[in-house]
Design an enzyme around this catalytic site. Structure first.
Site, PDB file in Angstrom:
ATOM      1  CB  SER A 121       0.491   6.613   4.273  1.00 42.34           C
ATOM      2  OG  SER A 121      -0.202   6.089   3.179  1.00 42.34           O
TER       3      SER A 121
ATOM      4  CB  SER B  45      -8.528  -1.485   4.192  1.00 43.33           C
ATOM      5  OG  SER B  45      -8.646  -0.096   4.469  1.00 43.33           O
TER       6      SER B  45
ATOM      7  CD  GLN C 142      -7.952   4.928   3.095  1.00 45.07           C
ATOM      8  OE1 GLN C 142      -9.162   4.813   2.903  1.00 45.07           O
ATOM      9  NE2 GLN C 142      -7.145   5.545   2.249  1.00 45.07           N
TER      10      GLN C 142
ATOM     11  CG  ASP D  77      -2.432   3.732  -3.327  1.00 46.66           C
ATOM     12  OD1 ASP D  77      -3.577   3.254  -3.426  1.00 46.66           O
ATOM     13  OD2 ASP D  77      -2.056   4.378  -2.326  1.00 46.66           O
TER      14      ASP D  77
ATOM     15  NE  ARG E  11      -6.680   5.108  -8.252  1.00 49.15           N
ATOM     16  CZ  ARG E  11      -6.066   5.447  -7.132  1.00 49.15           C
ATOM     17  NH1 ARG E  11      -5.490   4.511  -6.390  1.00 49.15           N
ATOM     18  NH2 ARG E  11      -6.019   6.693  -6.733  1.00 49.15           N
TER      19      ARG E  11
HETATM   20  O1  LIG Z   1      -3.855   4.254   5.037  1.00 55.48           O
HETATM   21  C1  LIG Z   1      -3.410   4.885   4.058  1.00 55.48           C
HETATM   22  O2  LIG Z   1      -2.685   5.884   4.186  1.00 55.48           O
HETATM   23  C2  LIG Z   1      -3.776   4.417   2.698  1.00 55.48           C
HETATM   24  C3  LIG Z   1      -4.283   3.164   2.526  1.00 55.48           C
HETATM   25  C4  LIG Z   1      -4.693   2.609   1.231  1.00 55.48           C
HETATM   26  O3  LIG Z   1      -6.102   2.595   1.170  1.00 55.48           O
HETATM   27  P1  LIG Z   1      -6.973   1.351   1.738  1.00 55.48           P
HETATM   28  O4  LIG Z   1      -6.813   1.302   3.189  1.00 55.48           O
HETATM   29  O5  LIG Z   1      -8.386   1.704   1.347  1.00 55.48           O
HETATM   30  O6  LIG Z   1      -6.473   0.142   1.018  1.00 55.48           O
HETATM   31  C5  LIG Z   1      -4.157   3.426   0.063  1.00 55.48           C
HETATM   32  O7  LIG Z   1      -4.844   3.081  -1.109  1.00 55.48           O
HETATM   33  C6  LIG Z   1      -4.267   4.902   0.292  1.00 55.48           C
HETATM   34  O8  LIG Z   1      -3.675   5.613  -0.757  1.00 55.48           O
HETATM   35  C7  LIG Z   1      -3.551   5.319   1.557  1.00 55.48           C
HETATM   36  C1  LIG Z   2      -6.437   5.750  -2.829  1.00 53.41           C
HETATM   37  C2  LIG Z   2      -5.658   6.785  -2.567  1.00 53.41           C
HETATM   38  O1  LIG Z   2      -5.821   7.686  -1.529  1.00 53.41           O
HETATM   39  P1  LIG Z   2      -7.063   7.945  -0.574  1.00 53.41           P
HETATM   40  O2  LIG Z   2      -7.788   6.649  -0.338  1.00 53.41           O
HETATM   41  O3  LIG Z   2      -6.491   8.539   0.661  1.00 53.41           O
HETATM   42  O4  LIG Z   2      -7.963   8.939  -1.290  1.00 53.41           O
HETATM   43  C3  LIG Z   2      -4.431   7.000  -3.361  1.00 53.41           C
HETATM   44  O5  LIG Z   2      -3.661   7.903  -2.991  1.00 53.41           O
HETATM   45  O6  LIG Z   2      -4.201   6.347  -4.385  1.00 53.41           O
END
Ligand SMILES: O=C(O)C1=C[C@@H](OP(=O)(O)O)[C@@H](O)[C@H](O)C1
Ligand SMILES: C=C(OP(=O)(O)O)C(=O)O
Length: 444
Positions: free
Chosen positions: A34, A180, A182, A330, A361
């Site tokens: 991240s 989230s 993201q 994760d 998953r």
């Molecule tokens: O912002 C990030 O770097 C991440 C957020 C998570 O996803 P979500 O935002 O969909 O939960 C995680 O599962 C992913 O591996 C990395």
């Molecule tokens: C969900 C993951 O990553 P990303 O959403 O960036 O593909 C992860 O690394 O487990």
């Protein structure tokens, strides 16, 4: 004796394992995924030079680096020692002459969409691999559309390939239905290039690396822990920084569980990021009675870091749910492996998000561990696992999901007989040296 066959591209991992081994040694884990993505992205948007030490050399950050290089950022050859990013300044990304490819990386695609949507008058197209093209993008497309962006894609603009025409956006106060990072980060990054204050509120706190790093680069960020909200004020001057990426706790999680379940084991894992928004795995393993200690706790470039020691212990079942889920999102596949060796019934719920990761998953872990003889039931939003303490070797598949490949590899060390994991090379998405490290700690 464990016989671990080498894993090359498109090969299977084969583990022959009567589990008369223990795991011993010191491990250096790769950089946090991240933080690596964010350092590359903010470095590209900032003025001047950003240096990155400890970058993850996995496939996912490579996708981010390739995308931002295609838009004019100068990024030196990727290595763990020192990467230099010469930024081009906020709002200055060039229109790429070809399609941006986010590969397997949800983080690359979703965070980048916030950046692209807020670059007026540029046109972008974004795609990814088979897995990423099936993952929902509406979670960022909808709030970005509310801000005034123009994004088109398959299935009502929710699936990549996506086309984006950048525009001057309006600030919003967005209440995200999901916790989230993201989604939060995509909106905050769009808010960087939007006059006014853009706020994201989430139902539970997700990882806060964007907020920390944006602040370090000079953005004005306010966070309200009472409401789990973060606000960015548009058009700051971002200035290149010296980023030091700590080891990824999501990668350390495989060793924490392996050390806890393999009898006689003791592992020392150096330089692990222990940001509180990421330490759910430590909370869960502590609830299960694992013997884990944090040593040399320190702060490195704005992120808390520690060395972790894990010793084998007898685990007990626990419940993992609610606000803890985003803190270990994760790590649920490897926690399912831990639960197989814990006394009692472990319940994991509120984790429906796992169905829209690189694979489903919940379904994939339930099917694989059932094949290995575990007592595991798939729930709509989680898993129920009754620990029996034993597994048998089986023919398995990672479904090209890196976390599944590594979780099943750890399970196979404890399984009697031969396990093969097809497409185990997926591990290189987040942990290219995983199998070398596993080989190095197996002691018979
Ligand atoms: O912002 C990030 O770097 C991440 C957020 C998570 O996803 P979500 O935002 O969909 O939960 C995680 O599962 C992913 O591996 C990395
Ligand atoms: C969900 C993951 O990553 P990303 O959403 O960036 O593909 C992860 O690394 O487990």
């Amino acid at each position: 004796m464990i016989n671990l066959q080498p894993v090359d591209r498109h090969q299977s991992l084969t583990v022959n394992s009567p589990a008369d081994v223990s795991l011993q040694g010191t491990l250096q884990i790769p950089g946090d995924k991240s933080i690596s993505h964010r350092a590359l992205m903010l470095g590209a948007l900032a003025e001047g030079e950003t240096t990155i030490r400890g970058l993850l050399l996995g496939e996912d950050p490579r996708s981010t680096a390739a995308c931002f290089t295609a838009m004019g950022a100068q990024i030196s050859e990727l290595n763990t020692e020192l990467v230099t990013v010469t930024g081009i300044g906020l709002g200055q990304l060039q229109e790429p002459v070809s399609i941006l490819d986010a590969g397997n990386s949800g983080t690359t695609m979703r965070l980048m969409l916030g950046i692209l949507a807020s670059h007026p008058d540029r046109f972008f197209t974004v795609t990814g691999d088979d897995s990423l093209r099936s993952r929902p993008m509406s979670r960022v497309v909808n709030p970005l559309t509310e801000m005034g962006s123009q994004i088109w894609g398959r299935r009502n603009n929710s699936l990549a390939p996506l086309a984006v025409r950048g525009r001057e956006l309006q600030p919003i106060q967005y209440h995200s239905p999901i916790a989230s990072a993201q989604v939060k980060s995509a909106i905050l990054l769009a808010g960087l290039m939007t006059y006014g204050r853009t706020t994201v509120t989430e139902p539970a706190l997700s990882r806060d690396h964007s907020e920390r790093m944006l602040r370090a680069f000079g953005a004005h960020i306010e966070v309200d822990p009472e409401t789990n909200s973060a606000t960015v004020t548009g058009y700051p001057t971002l200035v290149g920084q010296q980023v030091i990426v700590p080891g990824d706790i999501s990668s350390a999680a495989f060793w924490l569980v392996a050390g806890a379940i393999v009898p006689g084991s003791e592992l020392y894992i150096e330089n692990v990021g222990v940001n509180p928004t990421r330490t759910g795995i430590l909370v869960a393993l502590e609830l299960m009675g694992a013997d884990i200690t944090l040593e040399n706790q320190r702060e490195v470039a704005g992120e808390p870091v520690a060395d972790l020691r894990v010793k084998h212990s007898n685990l007990k079942a626990c419940e993992i749910s609610g606000d803890l889920i985003p803190r270990l999102i994760d790590e649920i596949p490897i926690l399912a492996v831990a639960a197989v060796f814990a006394k009692g019934t472990t319940i994991i719920k509120d984790a429906a998000e796992l169905r829209v990761k690189e694979s489903d998953r919940l379904q994939v872990m339930a099917a694989a561990l059932t094949k290995m003889g575990a007592n595991i039931t798939e729930l709509p939003d989680g898993l129920e696992i009754t620990g029996g303490g034993s597994l048998i070797g089986a023919e398995l598949d990672s479904f090209t999901d890196h976390r599944i490949a590594m979780s099943l590899a750890i399970a196979s060390v404890m399984a009697k007989g031969k396990t093969t994991i097809a497409r185990a090379e997926a591990a290189s998405i987040s942990y290219p040296t995983f199998f070398d490290s596993l080989r190095s700690i197996i002691k018979s």
